[in-house]
Write an enzyme that holds these catalytic residues in place. Structure first.
Site, PDB file in Angstrom:
ATOM      1  CE1 TYR A 115      -3.712   2.437   0.494  1.00 30.08           C
ATOM      2  CE2 TYR A 115      -2.906   2.872   2.708  1.00 30.08           C
ATOM      3  CZ  TYR A 115      -3.774   3.163   1.671  1.00 30.08           C
ATOM      4  OH  TYR A 115      -4.693   4.177   1.820  1.00 30.08           O
ATOM      5  CG  ASP A 121      -7.169   8.251   0.698  1.00 28.96           C
ATOM      6  OD1 ASP A 121      -8.209   7.813   0.186  1.00 28.96           O
ATOM      7  OD2 ASP A 121      -7.139   8.758   1.834  1.00 28.96           O
ATOM      8  CG  ASP A 348     -11.165   4.046   9.464  1.00 28.01           C
ATOM      9  OD1 ASP A 348     -10.312   3.181   9.195  1.00 28.01           O
ATOM     10  OD2 ASP A 348     -12.316   3.773   9.850  1.00 28.01           O
TER      11      ASP A 348
END
Length: 387
Positions: A115, A121, A348
């Site tokens: 990742y 993102d 998160d």
């Protein structure tokens, strides 16, 4: 009152693996589920984070939930490798899994998340990475991250690896072209993931491309688009390395959808993918038609507490409990395993509901109240481990 020896053991308990529940393979020998008969390696990093959770329960005199934390510590979870500095985590995982192999004489499956794409993102920005495509990020991603990731994995042919590739990235490609940053990032994402696939073609490695979740790509109109995008990336990988392939797809990573909804949430009306099992079953025919491998792993690390959201798009620190324990007993041949990719505790982002008046810290930071909540609301309930 718990005897003092047992109380001390709660604090000192070291993590070890939970054994996967073997099932009889129904697929041909060349298509064997890589999780079958393996111990799900329980990584020490997550276990150490949970020490704080255990201490918090013990300070309250809550011995039952403290013992349940020990159970979580001994449950196999994924190791997130999300920057160049984190590559050392692969070496740690290999060393610990080998120690377990020697101790138990049971084969280990080491679970990793790759990742670190440039412009990561692109739609939310809460988990932006270290590389920018504007500054040669794609080449740096290949040489500084993927190549070293692959080299580390290649050093352990005695272990089995399951690797999830780049959560959320292709989901953004499929549905968020209206966001300029995502549109610009699209070819970077596609080439980066294709390159990673090509570099990780080892016989002991099973690759699962992230396929978002049922509430994102599972709508009837999105299913064929998703299959077409996944086919495109796999074909691109094959231009880097002939015959490059994947095992399948990971769904619900870092989300909260149940594997089997009970009851079905109101916001899933009209969707064929109202839970993750049905998402896999809905997507599989489109993948098959595109000649793309169609096995799945489903992240249920935070899926134990159902129907807590006002709408499906709520994604940040939703009230949650640990879900089903990792297992190959999934009820369908196309789902290799239920897994814990992102179990509770690491935030998160600085968003979502408060817990006891406390808001969440930034993305990736430990939020212990959230972990405590997940222990209390686990479904099925966590069995305590007293030793």
């Amino acid at each position: 009152m718990l005897p003092s020896v047992a109380l001390l053991s709660l604090l000192a308990a070291a993590p070890f693996t939970v054994v996967a529940t073997p099932t009889t393979p129904t697929t041909p020998p060349k298509d064997v589920n890589p999780f079958l008969g393996k111990n799900y390696y329980a990584n020490s990093h997550y276990s150490k984070e949970l020490d704080q959770t255990k201490v918090a329960f013990l300070k309250k005199g809550d011995l039952l939930n403290a013992a349940r934390v020990t159970t979580v510590q001994r449950t196999g979870t994924f190791v997130w490798v999300s920057n160049v500095a984190g590559l050392s985590g692969i070496d740690t995982a290999i060393a610990e899994a080998r120690a377990e192999l020697r101790r138990t004489r049971k084969q280990q499956i080491v679970q990793l998340v790759l990742y670190d794409l440039p412009d990561r993102d692109c739609s939310a920005g809460d988990s932006a990475g270290e590389f920018s495509s504007a500054n040669g990020g794609l080449q740096r991603y290949k040489t500084e991250f993927v190549d070293k990731f692959a080299k580390a994995v290649s050093s352990a042919p005695d272990l089995t690896f399951a690797i999830v590739l780049e959560p959320d990235s292709l989901g953004n490609v499929i549905t968020n072209q209206g966001i300029p940053f995502c549109a610009t990032a699209t070819p970077i994402y596609e080439e980066g993931i294709a390159y990673a696939i090509s570099k990780l073609q080892f016989p002991n490695v099973s690759l699962y491309i992230d396929a978002a979740h049922g509430g994102w790509l599972g709508w009837a109109d999105n299913l064929p688009l998703a299959a077409a995008e996944f086919s495109k990336v796999l074909k691109l990988a094959q231009t880097f390395k002939k015959g490059a392939t994947i095992r399948g797809f990971a769904t619900d990573v870092s989300n909260f959808n149940p594997y089997i909804a009970n009851p079905r949430a109101n916001y899933t009306e009209w969707s064929p993918s109202y839970d993750e099992k049905n998402y896999a079953l809905s997507l599989a025919p489109f993948l098959q038609n595109a000649s793309v491998p169609h096995h799945f792993i489903i992240d249920v690390g935070r899926s134990g507490l159902q129907n807590q959201r006002e709408e499906w798009g709520d994604w940040c620190n939703v009230k949650a409990g640990y879900g089903e324990r990792p297992t190959t007993d999934t009820g369908t041949d196309i789902v290799d395993s239920l897994v814990w990719v992102k179990p509770a505790g690491e935030s998160d982002g600085a968003c979502g509901p408060l817990i006891d008046g406390e808001g969440a810290p930034g993305a990736g930071q430990w939020w212990d109240k959230y972990a405590q909540q997940a222990v209390k609301f686990a479904n099925p309930p966590l069995a305590p481990t007293w030793w």
